[in-house]
Design a protein around this motif. Structure first.
Motif, short mmCIF file in Angstrom:
data_model
loop_
_atom_site.label_atom_id
_atom_site.label_comp_id
_atom_site.label_asym_id
_atom_site.label_seq_id
_atom_site.Cartn_x
_atom_site.Cartn_y
_atom_site.Cartn_z
N LEU A 107 0.82 -1.21 0.00
CA LEU A 107 0.00 0.00 0.00
C LEU A 107 0.86 1.26 0.00
N THR A 108 1.94 1.23 0.80
CA THR A 108 2.79 2.41 0.88
C THR A 108 3.48 2.67 -0.45
N VAL A 109 4.00 1.60 -1.05
CA VAL A 109 4.70 1.76 -2.33
C VAL A 109 3.73 2.27 -3.40
N GLN A 110 2.55 1.67 -3.45
CA GLN A 110 1.57 2.11 -4.46
C GLN A 110 1.15 3.56 -4.22
N THR A 111 1.06 3.92 -2.95
CA THR A 111 0.67 5.30 -2.64
C THR A 111 1.76 6.26 -3.09
N MET A 112 3.03 5.90 -2.84
CA MET A 112 4.13 6.77 -3.28
C MET A 112 4.18 6.84 -4.80
N ASN A 113 3.93 5.71 -5.49
CA ASN A 113 3.86 5.76 -6.95
C ASN A 113 2.77 6.72 -7.39
#
Ligand code: ZN
Length: 330
Positions: A313-319
């Motif tokens: 979730l964090t990675v997708q949010t940063m993307n």
């Protein structure tokens, strides 16, 4: 009243005021902080739809929901988070708005040095911005690397860091390029200490009593604002956490696991990234649907799955942030 009944009310018909609410005490605290910094300037405040400081006005609007516990509850149900609900967070936002208000009150942005340090105040606001999370050119105060959104926001954020009690900005930002901004603010605020502003406009823009839309319309608009285009393809990531293998057919479904932790995951990622919980929850809902389409079940121990989902979730949010996230509301 049920939420449904409440949503039919128009904002202008809500019998709300700041006096007598916790917001009154928070404003008093803000004024004390300004006093402690030697500033006589005190921004005025009024209730409206959202947090904002209008152009040329030396005060700021406070969202109406903060003036009543029932509306705070409604805000949480509708938007999954209450911006400014907790006292510490509320004071942070108010310090930021005070930065805009003092900027307007003394027309600081018309100074040549201001423009050299922060950039052109008159630059149009972007619809979204791409923050550089590692940048040391900007202070960190409100979430989402907000100082990077616009020169006026950069000033407001720098001011907020400068004025926050116990902020120790000289130590915290030692070696950062943002230090010259803090030093400039420090210099200007010394100059303004004890001074009364030339711009005494007490205008109140978009007062609650002038807003004719219903709470339902207000929340539809607000959710549209935070809607977010998530990257469509994360099947590979999901398959690292969940499984469609027959071996796991007696495990809980991925959907039920995600639903169970939905609140917790969303607020944790929102806190870490500065992205609105509602936007993250949108991705979460899409993820739950995708897991159902792929017929996925838990393939790992719960604790491991929990960690992996948080990272995903964090990675997708940063993307998402890097493809252009707009949280331009202040
Ligand atoms: Zn702002």
């Amino acid at each position: 009243m049920t939420d449904e009944q409440l949503l039919d009310l128009r904002l202008c018909d809500l019998p709300l005021r700041i006096a007598g609410t916790p917001m009154e005490k928070r404003l008093a605290r803000l004024y004390d902080e300004l006093d402690a910094r030697g500033l006589r300037f005190k921004p005025h405040a009024w209730l409206s739809e959202e947090w904002f400081t209008p152009d040329n006005v030396s005060g700021f609007a406070i969202p109406f929901y903060l003036a009543h516990p029932r509306l705070i509850k409604l805000e949480r149900r509708q938007m999954l988070e209450v911006e400014g609900g907790a006292e510490a967070e509320c004071l942070r936002i108010m310090r930021h708005e005070t930065g805009h208000a003092i900027d307007n009150a003394f027309r600081l942005h018309s100074r040549r040095r201001y423009r050299e340090v922060f950039g052109p105040f008159m630059r149009p606001y972007p619809d979204w911005y791409k923050p550089e999370p590692n940048s040391r050119d900007y202070v960190l105060y409100l979430p989402g690397w907000y100082a990077q959104a616009h020169p006026a926001e950069d000033f407001a954020e720098t001011f907020a860091v400068w004025m926050a009690p116990g902020s120790r900005w000289r130590r915290r930002y030692e070696g950062w390029r943002a230090m010259r901004k803090l030093e400039y603010v420090d210099e200007v605020m010394w100059e303004l200490s004890g001074k009364v502003p030339n711009n005494k406009s007490r205008a109140r823009v978009e007062r609650l009593r002038d807003i004719k839309i219903t709470l339902r319309e207000h929340y539809e608009k607000k959710r549209r604002h935070y809607d977010f285009q998530w990257p469509p393809d994360y099947d590979r990531d999901l398959l690292r956490i969940f499984s469609s293998d027959d071996r796991h057919k007696s495990s809980p479904t991925a959907g039920s696991f995600l639903r169970r932790h939905r609140r917790e995951f969303c607020s944790e990622v929102a806190e870490g990234t500065g992205v609105h919980s509602y936007a993250i929850d949108q991705m979460f809902a899409a993820m739950i649907n995708r897991c159902r389409d792929l017929n996925l079940r838990l393939g790992l121990k719960e604790k491991q799955a929990r960690q992996k989902v948080l990272v995903l979730l964090t990675v997708q949010t940063m993307n998402g942030i890097h493809t252009g996230y707009h949280r331009i509301a202040l």
